[in-house]
Scaffold this motif. Structure first.
Motif, PDB file in Angstrom:
ATOM      1  N   PHE A 221       0.812  -1.184  -0.019  1.00 14.03           N
ATOM      2  CA  PHE A 221      -0.116  -0.134   0.022  1.00 14.03           C
ATOM      3  C   PHE A 221       0.925   1.271  -0.056  1.00 14.03           C
ATOM      4  O   PHE A 221       0.503   2.272  -0.313  1.00 14.03           O
ATOM      5  N   LEU A 222       2.069   1.260   0.622  1.00 14.56           N
ATOM      6  CA  LEU A 222       2.836   2.466   0.770  1.00 14.56           C
ATOM      7  C   LEU A 222       3.496   2.847  -0.524  1.00 14.56           C
ATOM      8  O   LEU A 222       3.471   3.930  -0.681  1.00 14.56           O
ATOM      9  N   VAL A 229       2.358  10.617  -4.570  1.00 15.63           N
ATOM     10  CA  VAL A 229       2.774  11.967  -3.977  1.00 15.63           C
ATOM     11  C   VAL A 229       3.940  12.372  -5.015  1.00 15.63           C
ATOM     12  O   VAL A 229       4.025  13.766  -5.255  1.00 15.63           O
ATOM     13  N   ALA A 230       4.969  11.386  -5.475  1.00 19.05           N
ATOM     14  CA  ALA A 230       5.717  11.912  -6.312  1.00 19.05           C
ATOM     15  C   ALA A 230       5.386  12.446  -7.676  1.00 19.05           C
ATOM     16  O   ALA A 230       5.933  13.664  -8.066  1.00 19.05           O
ATOM     17  N   VAL A 231       4.280  11.809  -8.024  1.00 19.92           N
ATOM     18  CA  VAL A 231       3.785  12.623  -9.423  1.00 19.92           C
ATOM     19  C   VAL A 231       3.170  13.748  -9.066  1.00 19.92           C
ATOM     20  O   VAL A 231       3.386  14.669  -9.966  1.00 19.92           O
ATOM     21  N   ILE A 233       3.841  16.109  -7.017  1.00 23.60           N
ATOM     22  CA  ILE A 233       4.652  16.971  -6.736  1.00 23.60           C
ATOM     23  C   ILE A 233       5.490  17.370  -8.219  1.00 23.60           C
ATOM     24  O   ILE A 233       5.812  18.435  -8.370  1.00 23.60           O
ATOM     25  N   LEU A 234       5.780  16.312  -8.852  1.00 22.36           N
ATOM     26  CA  LEU A 234       6.143  16.525 -10.160  1.00 22.36           C
ATOM     27  C   LEU A 234       5.423  17.600 -10.976  1.00 22.36           C
ATOM     28  O   LEU A 234       5.826  18.503 -11.606  1.00 22.36           O
ATOM     29  N   ILE A 235       4.224  17.333 -11.117  1.00 18.79           N
ATOM     30  CA  ILE A 235       3.105  18.130 -11.668  1.00 18.79           C
ATOM     31  C   ILE A 235       2.988  19.507 -11.242  1.00 18.79           C
ATOM     32  O   ILE A 235       3.076  20.714 -12.083  1.00 18.79           O
ATOM     33  N   CYS A 236       3.224  19.583  -9.725  1.00 20.53           N
ATOM     34  CA  CYS A 236       3.139  21.096  -9.364  1.00 20.53           C
ATOM     35  C   CYS A 236       4.260  21.899  -9.619  1.00 20.53           C
ATOM     36  O   CYS A 236       4.367  23.270 -10.029  1.00 20.53           O
ATOM     37  N   VAL A 237       5.464  20.929  -9.801  1.00 19.67           N
ATOM     38  CA  VAL A 237       6.698  21.717 -10.042  1.00 19.67           C
ATOM     39  C   VAL A 237       6.999  22.232 -11.410  1.00 19.67           C
ATOM     40  O   VAL A 237       7.238  23.442 -11.974  1.00 19.67           O
TER      41      VAL A 237
END
Length: 258
Positions: A221-222, A229-231, A233-237
């Motif tokens: 699940f982790l 979360v990584a995706v 963050i990448l989108i936001c950046v």
């Protein structure tokens, strides 16, 4: 006549004429009773029969004429003598009672009927079985453990419902380690007592497998969460850089007009 026949004849003559008999070792737990039998069906003719110890004390004297036994005053409360079988029962044995006990038939000569070497010892202490490490997967279980009692110790391992039976001894004490599909057993014994400690290995292995399964489930699940979360963050950046770049481009005509 063969050598074996000569030895047998010599033993027979010694036994029948002199009353020679080998010592019989008997172990008794502190505070317990022990029965000493004469170990023969046919006694030689005798006037008196008595039991004595290695302190040259006549514990009991049986007179054939009266068919009665007389106990020594110092042993009355702790001794029972059977007038029919001539057995001697010693009660509430203490370590100071250890030693030789001999039945003697007295007539024209004295014949030693039987001699016992009695050893009064303590009950064994309880052993301790400890797990040093364990590991399990979906199809196996391995456990390292130590079985210990007094000065004796066994280190061994249990794997996939099997372990090698091991045994160590020290004088009269024995330590045995064994296992079944359900338990690991540590047994400590001597000639008068035994005690054991055991671990339910099935429960330990099952618990360990459950923990491993839970950890694997948590991990399953982790990782998606971490990836999501990584995706994000990448989108936001990427969005931030895009708008920053766009804003920078919109300011270029203004600069040229100046």
């Amino acid at each position: 006549m063969s050598v074996n026949h000569l030895l047998f004849l010599l033993f027979f003559l010694l036994t029948s004429k002199t009353g020679f008999s080998a010592e019989i070792s008997v172990f008794v737990q502190m505070g317990a009773s022990v029965q000493l039998d004469i170990q023969t069906q046919e006694l030689p003719e005798f006037d008196d029969l008595y039991w004595k110890n290695d302190k040259s004390e006549n514990i009991v004297k049986y007179t054939n004429e009266s068919k009665k036994g007389k106990l020594h005053s110092s042993h009355k409360d702790r001794v029972y003598f059977n007038n029919k079988t001539f057995s001697l029962t010693l009660k509430n044995m203490q370590k100071t009672d250890s030693g030789l006990y001999t039945a003697v038939a007295s007539g024209e000569s004295d014949n030693n009927i039987v001699t016992y070497r009695v050893s009064v010892i303590d009950a064994v202490e309880a052993p301790v079985l400890t797990m040093n490490s364990n590991g399990s997967s979906s199809d196996s279980c391995t456990v390292n453990f130590t079985c210990r009692a007094h000065e004796l110790m066994i280190d061994s391992s249990y794997q996939n419902n099997r372990c090698s039976k091991e045994e160590v001894t020290s004088q009269i004490n024995t330590l045995i380690l064994d296992c079944s599909q359900k338990s690991i057993i540590c047994n400590h014994s001597n000639p008068v007592s035994w005690k054991e400690d055991r671990i339910n290995i099935t429960q330990r292995c099952d618990d360990n497998k459950k923990n491993n399964s839970k950890n694997e489930t948590d991990s399953s699940f982790l990782w998606p969460v971490v990836a999501l979360v990584a995706v994000i963050i990448l989108i936001c950046v990427s969005v931030f850089l895009y708008y920053r770049h766009k804003k920078g481009m919109s300011m270029l005509p203004h600069i040229h007009s100046l």
